[in-house]
Motif scaffolding. Sequence first.
Motif, PDB file in Angstrom:
ATOM      1  N   PRO A 178      -2.030  -0.722 -15.887  1.00 13.61           N
ATOM      2  CA  PRO A 178      -3.160  -0.437 -15.754  1.00 13.61           C
ATOM      3  C   PRO A 178      -3.383   0.753 -15.287  1.00 13.61           C
ATOM      4  CG  PRO A 178      -2.585  -2.508 -14.707  1.00 13.61           C
ATOM      5  CD  PRO A 178      -1.324  -1.869 -15.169  1.00 13.61           C
ATOM      6  N   ALA A 179      -4.684   1.182 -15.195  1.00  9.49           N
ATOM      7  CA  ALA A 179      -5.104   2.849 -14.498  1.00  9.49           C
ATOM      8  C   ALA A 179      -4.522   2.558 -13.002  1.00  9.49           C
ATOM      9  CB  ALA A 179      -6.624   2.877 -14.396  1.00  9.49           C
ATOM     10  N   PRO A 180      -4.009   3.879 -12.815  1.00  7.67           N
ATOM     11  CA  PRO A 180      -3.669   4.044 -11.220  1.00  7.67           C
ATOM     12  C   PRO A 180      -4.529   3.502 -10.116  1.00  7.67           C
ATOM     13  CG  PRO A 180      -3.051   6.168 -12.707  1.00  7.67           C
ATOM     14  CD  PRO A 180      -4.060   5.299 -13.533  1.00  7.67           C
ATOM     15  N   VAL A 181      -4.009   3.420  -9.028  1.00  8.88           N
ATOM     16  CA  VAL A 181      -5.058   3.078  -7.691  1.00  8.88           C
ATOM     17  C   VAL A 181      -5.886   3.932  -7.670  1.00  8.88           C
ATOM     18  CG1 VAL A 181      -5.152   2.318  -5.452  1.00  8.88           C
ATOM     19  CG2 VAL A 181      -3.075   1.408  -6.948  1.00  8.88           C
ATOM     20  N   ALA A 182      -5.295   5.184  -7.878  1.00  8.46           N
ATOM     21  CA  ALA A 182      -6.089   6.701  -7.681  1.00  8.46           C
ATOM     22  C   ALA A 182      -7.380   6.512  -8.412  1.00  8.46           C
ATOM     23  CB  ALA A 182      -5.234   7.708  -7.762  1.00  8.46           C
ATOM     24  N   ALA A 183      -7.464   5.968  -9.494  1.00 10.10           N
ATOM     25  CA  ALA A 183      -8.686   6.037 -10.552  1.00 10.10           C
ATOM     26  C   ALA A 183      -9.746   5.270  -9.812  1.00 10.10           C
ATOM     27  CB  ALA A 183      -8.328   5.438 -11.922  1.00 10.10           C
ATOM     28  N   HIS A 184      -9.522   4.382  -8.748  1.00  9.37           N
ATOM     29  CA  HIS A 184     -10.631   3.575  -8.023  1.00  9.37           C
ATOM     30  C   HIS A 184     -11.222   3.927  -6.622  1.00  9.37           C
ATOM     31  CE1 HIS A 184      -9.624   0.641 -11.219  1.00  9.37           C
ATOM     32  NE2 HIS A 184      -8.283   0.788 -10.855  1.00  9.37           N
ATOM     33  N   GLY A 185     -10.444   5.125  -6.185  1.00  7.51           N
ATOM     34  CA  GLY A 185     -11.069   5.392  -4.922  1.00  7.51           C
ATOM     35  C   GLY A 185     -10.601   6.797  -4.495  1.00  7.51           C
ATOM     36  N   ALA A 186     -11.258   7.521  -3.557  1.00 13.83           N
ATOM     37  CA  ALA A 186     -11.056   8.655  -3.014  1.00 13.83           C
ATOM     38  C   ALA A 186      -9.959   8.832  -1.970  1.00 13.83           C
ATOM     39  CB  ALA A 186     -12.425   9.459  -2.556  1.00 13.83           C
ATOM     40  N   ASN A 187      -9.764   7.605  -1.235  1.00 12.97           N
ATOM     41  CA  ASN A 187      -8.776   7.747  -0.255  1.00 12.97           C
ATOM     42  C   ASN A 187      -7.358   7.393  -0.610  1.00 12.97           C
ATOM     43  OD1 ASN A 187     -10.895   7.606   1.327  1.00 12.97           O
ATOM     44  ND2 ASN A 187     -10.499   6.251   2.672  1.00 12.97           N
ATOM     45  N   VAL A 188      -7.098   7.642  -2.062  1.00 11.90           N
ATOM     46  CA  VAL A 188      -5.648   7.496  -2.555  1.00 11.90           C
ATOM     47  C   VAL A 188      -5.113   8.643  -2.815  1.00 11.90           C
ATOM     48  CG1 VAL A 188      -4.457   6.424  -4.286  1.00 11.90           C
ATOM     49  CG2 VAL A 188      -6.531   5.149  -3.664  1.00 11.90           C
ATOM     50  N   LEU A 235      -7.466  -2.887  -3.549  1.00  6.08           N
ATOM     51  CA  LEU A 235      -6.835  -1.892  -2.587  1.00  6.08           C
ATOM     52  C   LEU A 235      -7.563  -0.488  -2.320  1.00  6.08           C
ATOM     53  CD1 LEU A 235      -4.298  -1.240  -0.805  1.00  6.08           C
ATOM     54  CD2 LEU A 235      -3.032  -0.446  -2.671  1.00  6.08           C
ATOM     55  N   ALA A 236      -7.970   0.205  -3.322  1.00  3.86           N
ATOM     56  CA  ALA A 236      -8.922   1.106  -3.065  1.00  3.86           C
ATOM     57  C   ALA A 236     -10.206   1.046  -2.314  1.00  3.86           C
ATOM     58  CB  ALA A 236      -9.322   1.771  -4.380  1.00  3.86           C
ATOM     59  N   GLU A 237     -10.759  -0.236  -2.734  1.00  2.00           N
ATOM     60  CA  GLU A 237     -11.984  -0.687  -1.706  1.00  2.00           C
ATOM     61  C   GLU A 237     -11.576  -1.042  -0.315  1.00  2.00           C
ATOM     62  OE1 GLU A 237     -13.076  -3.990  -4.042  1.00  2.00           O
ATOM     63  OE2 GLU A 237     -13.876  -3.052  -5.765  1.00  2.00           O
ATOM     64  N   LEU A 238     -10.547  -1.645   0.052  1.00  4.71           N
ATOM     65  CA  LEU A 238     -10.091  -1.855   1.274  1.00  4.71           C
ATOM     66  C   LEU A 238      -9.862  -0.405   2.092  1.00  4.71           C
ATOM     67  CD1 LEU A 238      -7.471  -4.676   0.768  1.00  4.71           C
ATOM     68  CD2 LEU A 238      -9.891  -4.914   1.849  1.00  4.71           C
ATOM     69  N   ALA A 239      -9.450   0.384   1.512  1.00  6.48           N
ATOM     70  CA  ALA A 239      -9.178   1.789   1.841  1.00  6.48           C
ATOM     71  C   ALA A 239     -10.281   2.394   2.432  1.00  6.48           C
ATOM     72  CB  ALA A 239      -8.328   2.816   1.129  1.00  6.48           C
ATOM     73  N   ALA A 240     -11.246   2.251   1.463  1.00  9.86           N
ATOM     74  CA  ALA A 240     -12.498   2.861   1.744  1.00  9.86           C
ATOM     75  C   ALA A 240     -13.304   2.087   2.994  1.00  9.86           C
ATOM     76  CB  ALA A 240     -13.538   2.983   0.407  1.00  9.86           C
ATOM     77  N   ALA A 241     -13.413   0.876   2.749  1.00 10.22           N
ATOM     78  CA  ALA A 241     -13.958   0.193   3.768  1.00 10.22           C
ATOM     79  C   ALA A 241     -13.382   0.245   5.234  1.00 10.22           C
ATOM     80  CB  ALA A 241     -13.990  -1.395   3.354  1.00 10.22           C
ATOM     81  N   HIS A 242     -12.098   0.377   5.413  1.00 14.47           N
ATOM     82  CA  HIS A 242     -11.447   0.419   6.671  1.00 14.47           C
ATOM     83  C   HIS A 242     -10.991   1.889   7.204  1.00 14.47           C
ATOM     84  CE1 HIS A 242     -11.765  -3.955   6.949  1.00 14.47           C
ATOM     85  NE2 HIS A 242     -11.546  -3.879   6.029  1.00 14.47           N
ATOM     86  N   GLY A 278      -7.475  -6.885  13.406  1.00 17.74           N
ATOM     87  CA  GLY A 278      -7.858  -5.661  14.056  1.00 17.74           C
ATOM     88  C   GLY A 278      -6.979  -4.459  14.054  1.00 17.74           C
ATOM     89  N   GLU A 279      -5.989  -4.590  13.233  1.00 21.11           N
ATOM     90  CA  GLU A 279      -4.922  -3.647  13.076  1.00 21.11           C
ATOM     91  C   GLU A 279      -5.639  -2.526  12.026  1.00 21.11           C
ATOM     92  OE1 GLU A 279      -2.210  -3.122  14.269  1.00 21.11           O
ATOM     93  OE2 GLU A 279      -0.900  -4.817  14.658  1.00 21.11           O
ATOM     94  N   ARG A 280      -5.167  -1.153  12.536  1.00 21.87           N
ATOM     95  CA  ARG A 280      -5.978  -0.089  11.508  1.00 21.87           C
ATOM     96  C   ARG A 280      -4.747   0.727  11.069  1.00 21.87           C
ATOM     97  NH1 ARG A 280      -8.999  -3.076  10.841  1.00 21.87           N
ATOM     98  NH2 ARG A 280     -11.140  -3.460  11.236  1.00 21.87           N
ATOM     99  N   PRO A 281      -4.264   0.583   9.929  1.00 15.00           N
ATOM    100  CA  PRO A 281      -3.179   1.513   9.320  1.00 15.00           C
ATOM    101  C   PRO A 281      -3.621   2.707   9.220  1.00 15.00           C
ATOM    102  CG  PRO A 281      -3.815  -0.194   7.617  1.00 15.00           C
ATOM    103  CD  PRO A 281      -4.316  -0.413   9.201  1.00 15.00           C
ATOM    104  N   ALA A 282      -2.891   3.883   9.321  1.00 13.32           N
ATOM    105  CA  ALA A 282      -2.998   5.164   9.135  1.00 13.32           C
ATOM    106  C   ALA A 282      -2.992   5.173   7.306  1.00 13.32           C
ATOM    107  CB  ALA A 282      -2.127   6.123   9.724  1.00 13.32           C
ATOM    108  N   LEU A 283      -1.907   4.484   6.951  1.00  9.57           N
ATOM    109  CA  LEU A 283      -1.828   4.451   5.615  1.00  9.57           C
ATOM    110  C   LEU A 283      -0.916   3.279   4.926  1.00  9.57           C
ATOM    111  CD1 LEU A 283       1.398   5.329   4.550  1.00  9.57           C
ATOM    112  CD2 LEU A 283       0.815   7.603   5.523  1.00  9.57           C
ATOM    113  N   VAL A 284      -1.108   3.337   3.745  1.00  9.06           N
ATOM    114  CA  VAL A 284      -0.503   2.182   2.903  1.00  9.06           C
ATOM    115  C   VAL A 284       0.220   2.691   1.909  1.00  9.06           C
ATOM    116  CG1 VAL A 284      -0.880   0.101   1.597  1.00  9.06           C
ATOM    117  CG2 VAL A 284      -2.201   0.272   3.597  1.00  9.06           C
TER     118      VAL A 284
END
Length: 395
Positions: A218-228, A191-198, A163-169
Motif C-alpha cells: 500500500p501507499a506509504p504512511v507518509a502519503a496520509h499525513g504531514a507528521n510522518v 496511524l497518520a490520523e492519530l499522529a495528527a490528532a495527538h 494519557g501517554e503522549r509519545p514524542a514519536l512512533v
Amino acid sequence: MSPTAPPLAGKLAGLRSSAIRDLLELAERPDVLSLAGGLPDAALMPRERIAAATESALTDARSLQYTGSPGWGPLREVLAARESVKLGRTVPTAEVFVTHGSQQALALLAEVLLDPGALVVVEDPAYVGALQVFRAAGARIAAIPLDDDGMRLDLLAELLARGERPALVHTVSTFHNPGGVTMSAARRAELAELAAAHGFWVIEDDPYGELWFDGPPPAPVAAHGANVIRLSSASKILAPALRVGWMVAPVRVARAVELLKQGADLCGSALTQQVAAELLADELWLAGHVDRVRDAYGQRAKALVGAVREEFGARLRCTDAAGGMFVWGEFTDGTDTAALLPVAVEAGVAFVPGAAFAVEAGYRSALRMCFTTSDAASLTEAVARLGRAAQSTQP
C-alpha cells in the motif's frame, strides 16, 4: 600510584551490542548455512553498472570534493521525483535529506526529536537498530505488538487514551524486520490520523518497500499525513557500500538534522552520491534490475517457507514472505530458540533467536530467518539441518 581511568558517558551503561552482529561472526564458519544475516545478495548487486557510473563521475574532479550537508543536489532532485510518485504529491527538494545510510537518519532524528525520558513507541518484535538508537537517546520505550496487518493500533489508541503522549512512533511498515508482516492500508491512514490528532511524529522506516514479490505494498504512511517522516535507502536495491540513505521530512526537521550532521561528519560522499544518482535516475535500467532481484528473492522466499512447513508442519508457524528479506517463525511446542541455536550451529545452520528482537523479554520460542543470500537448494538443506537440531533437543 596507578592512574585513574577517565569515565565514559553514563548513557553507555544501558547499551549492548547487537546480538545479530555478534552472531554473524559465528555464522561465518564455512560449514554453516546461515539464515541469520540480514544482507542483500552481493551476487545480485550491479557491479559493472556501478563501476561505469563511478568512472563517469570521476571525469569531474568535483566528485572527490566535499558536498553540501543535505546531500548532492542532483541526487536530492532524483530522490524528490521518486518520492513524489510514491507519496502522490509533489515533494520539494528542500524536504529531501541524504544521509550515510538510513540508520544515520534515524540516529540524527533521535537527537532532533527526543529529549531524555521522552516516550517512544516501537513495534514488538522490534528492529534492533532502532532500539539501539532510542536507548542511546535515553528514551522511555513502549512496545506495541504486531499482528498480520502490522502494528496493533487499537493498543496504541489505548495507550493514548491513558494519557501517554509519545514524542514519536517508529514503524517498519512494509515487510517488517523481523516480523515479516506489512501494515494494511487502513492502518497506515489511521496511524497518520492519530499522529495528527495527538501531536506526535511517526518515523516510517522503509528500506524494503521495493522488494515485493506478488504485488506492490500500500501507499506509504507518509502519503496520509504531514507528521510522518519517511526513511529509505539504496542499500537493498543497489549496494550497501554506497551508504546512500535519505529522509523525507518537513523543512524545519530537515534543517535541524542538517545542523547535527555538520557536527557529526560534515557531509556524505559526493562520489557515491553521484553514482547513486545516475543509477536511480536510469528508470528503465533500474526497473529491470529490481525485477531481477525481486524474482530471485521471491523464489528463495517460497523455497524457505515451503521447506519449513514441510519439515516442521504445525510445530513451527512462519509468516508468508510477500516481500522483503525475512521470515519470522514461532515454535508452537515451547522450543527455546536461544537454547536451540548452539545445537543448530553444530548441525551446520544458524538463525537469530527471537529474543534478540524483544523490547523487554519474550519471543523465546521465535526465530528470524533470512532467505536472500542462499539459493533454493541451500535453503532447503538449511531447514533440514534445523529440523535435525530441533529433533535432537526434544526430550
